[in-house]
Design a protein around this motif. Structure first.
Motif, short mmCIF file in Angstrom:
data_model
loop_
_atom_site.label_atom_id
_atom_site.label_comp_id
_atom_site.label_asym_id
_atom_site.label_seq_id
_atom_site.Cartn_x
_atom_site.Cartn_y
_atom_site.Cartn_z
N ALA A 135 0.93 -1.05 0.57
CA ALA A 135 -0.06 -0.13 -0.22
C ALA A 135 1.25 1.54 0.12
O ALA A 135 1.81 1.39 0.78
N ALA A 136 0.13 2.22 -0.80
CA ALA A 136 1.11 3.68 -0.63
C ALA A 136 -0.04 4.56 -0.88
O ALA A 136 -0.87 4.64 -1.61
N SER A 137 0.19 5.28 -0.28
CA SER A 137 -0.33 7.47 -0.13
C SER A 137 0.64 7.59 -1.58
O SER A 137 1.80 8.03 -1.86
N VAL A 138 0.12 8.88 -2.60
CA VAL A 138 0.14 9.26 -4.04
C VAL A 138 -0.48 10.33 -3.83
O VAL A 138 -1.46 10.52 -3.54
N SER A 139 -0.10 11.89 -3.73
CA SER A 139 -0.39 12.95 -4.11
C SER A 139 -0.67 13.13 -4.93
O SER A 139 0.47 13.27 -6.26
N VAL A 140 -2.17 13.49 -5.53
CA VAL A 140 -2.66 13.96 -7.02
C VAL A 140 -1.67 14.97 -7.27
O VAL A 140 -1.16 14.95 -8.09
#
Length: 258
Positions: A105-110
């Motif tokens: 899982a990873a958070s990715v800034s639009v």
């Protein structure tokens, strides 16, 4: 009455132990914090790592060391890495991080990905191929409009529907307020998102309780807030997690079973 998922973000990219003595910086400190927060009710960890000088890092080797430490200290805890640039990294470096780690899982800034749309498309395609659960970071209406456009043109696969709404700001400091949630929900109503909320500042718990009541999931921790509602310092991340779980329970809300 609602069921919710609870993630903890114990350090972030910017705060140091000068801001709070219990903010974890090393892999060992992060692992200890993860175990304490898992015991207090947090089901997942939002992981940041630091370099030897304590600065934000996306270095794969540092991530692997921290991931191994957390798996040992809290083997039942899910882990999400961050690809946040923190004003240091370009999209190529963020893509390289995802490529090297192929994380669960990873958070990715639009907003950050939009700096290089071609590399953004590669990052989302790689994540889909690797089975990485991407959580889109949304700071406001511009991010929401960009994500919507990317769903429409196929840049972001239609199945990637996880997002986190960021209430308030770290810098310049803007205290999050519970009523800030409505704008995000209204703007994303047609997008079928699985949404989570994080909130900057001492009203964090109030914002997260409002999110749970509205059917969302929540992320808590020192990345976003180190203060009690009255402005004093929280004891540590686990104490904040435990207090929130208790407050949510008092309102009839329960953690989802995993």
């Amino acid at each position: 009455m609602a069921e919710y998922n609870l993630m903890v973000a114990p350090n972030g990219a910017r705060r140091t132990r000068g801001d709070h003595a219990q903010l974890p910086v090393t892999p060992e400190q992060t692992a200890q914090t993860a175990a304490a927060c898992f015991a207090a009710g947090a089901q997942a960890l939002h992981l940041h790592v630091r370099d030897d000088a304590g600065r934000h890092s996306l270095e794969a080797g540092r991530y692997r060391e921290a991931l191994d430490a957390v798996r040992e200290s809290a083997p039942g805890m899910a882990v999400q890495i961050t690809t946040e640039s923190a004003g240091i990294y370009d999209v190529a470096a963020q893509l390289a991080c995802l490529e090297a780690l192929r994380p669960a899982a990873a958070s990715v800034s639009v907003r950050e990905m939009a700096r290089d749309p071609q590399l953004a498309a590669r990052a989302y395609a790689l994540s889909a191929e690797a089975g990485t659960q991407v959580q889109h970071i949304l700071y406001g209406s511009d991010c929401i409009a960009q994500l919507s456009a990317w769903y429409q043109d196929g840049t972001v696969p239609g199945a990637m529907r996880d997002a986190i709404f960021v209430l308030g700001k770290y810098t310049p400091p803007v205290l999050a307020q519970p009523d800030g949630l409505a704008a995000f929900r209204d703007a994303t109503a047609e997008m079928r998102l699985n949404w989570t909320v994080c909130a900057f500042g001492r009203h964090e718990h109030a914002c997260l309780l409002a999110a749970v009541a509205a059917g969302g999931d929540v992320r808590i921790g020192f990345e976003n807030n180190i203060e009690t509602p009255e402005g004093g310092l929280l004891a540590d991340n686990a104490a904040s997690v435990a207090a929130f779980v208790q407050a949510a329970k008092a309102q009839g809300h329960t953690l989802k079973e995993h």
